[in-house]
Design an enzyme around this catalytic site. Sequence first.
Site, PDB file in Angstrom:
ATOM      1  N   CYS A 113      -1.291  -0.354   1.464  1.00 38.56           N
ATOM      2  CA  CYS A 113      -1.518  -1.771   1.689  1.00 38.56           C
ATOM      3  C   CYS A 113      -0.317  -2.414   2.375  1.00 38.56           C
ATOM      4  CB  CYS A 113      -1.876  -2.446   0.369  1.00 38.56           C
ATOM      5  SG  CYS A 113      -2.728  -4.021   0.551  1.00 38.56           S
ATOM      6  N   HIS A 114       0.412  -3.313   1.706  1.00 43.59           N
ATOM      7  CA  HIS A 114       1.609  -3.937   2.266  1.00 43.59           C
ATOM      8  C   HIS A 114       2.862  -3.081   2.047  1.00 43.59           C
ATOM      9  CE1 HIS A 114      -1.042  -7.460   2.195  1.00 43.59           C
ATOM     10  NE2 HIS A 114      -0.191  -8.046   3.033  1.00 43.59           N
TER      11      HIS A 114
END
Length: 185
Positions: A113-114
């Site tokens: 994800c991030h």
Amino acid sequence: MTHDLHSQKVAILVTDGVERVELDQPRGALLGAGATTDVVSIHPGEIEARQFDSVAAGTFPVDRLVADASVDDYDALFLPGGIGNPDRLRADRDAVAFVKAFAATSKPVAAICHGPWTLVEADVVRGRRITSWPSIRTDLRNAGAEVVDEEVVVDGQFLTSRSPADLAAFCPAIVAHFARARVPG
């Protein structure tokens, strides 16, 4: 095919704002394969987890401060996401140095994800094929990565995934990736 991670120790580098499911599920898969994990953070005590980046989702105890951690103590590194978590990590000199030192080895690094935001700050994505949450893909491109939109991407020592929606593919992939990189002891 089973993947044995017994005797492997994995650093999970996180701080406040980690997306709970992105820590819980992969960590569970690693523990289920026999790995030992340490929650490594930039501050002592507990880190605050989130759900959907906005809802409080409990805490995790910190096992070790990143300032006191050594790459030599770990066989692999895992970087969960959440918006606040990697944003805080990439502003911390010790966290960035730890990631950069890990990338300088042949040891596996996984991010979801991030999570790759911290890889950008450590300047280790140039020339790498990476995926991530859509909003940080420009940052990855600007840092020299080849960005793709796939649920799981492996490029050498790096394994990346896009989002919690990809956890069903990411969890077995992280176990397999860490098992392939295992150095006979």
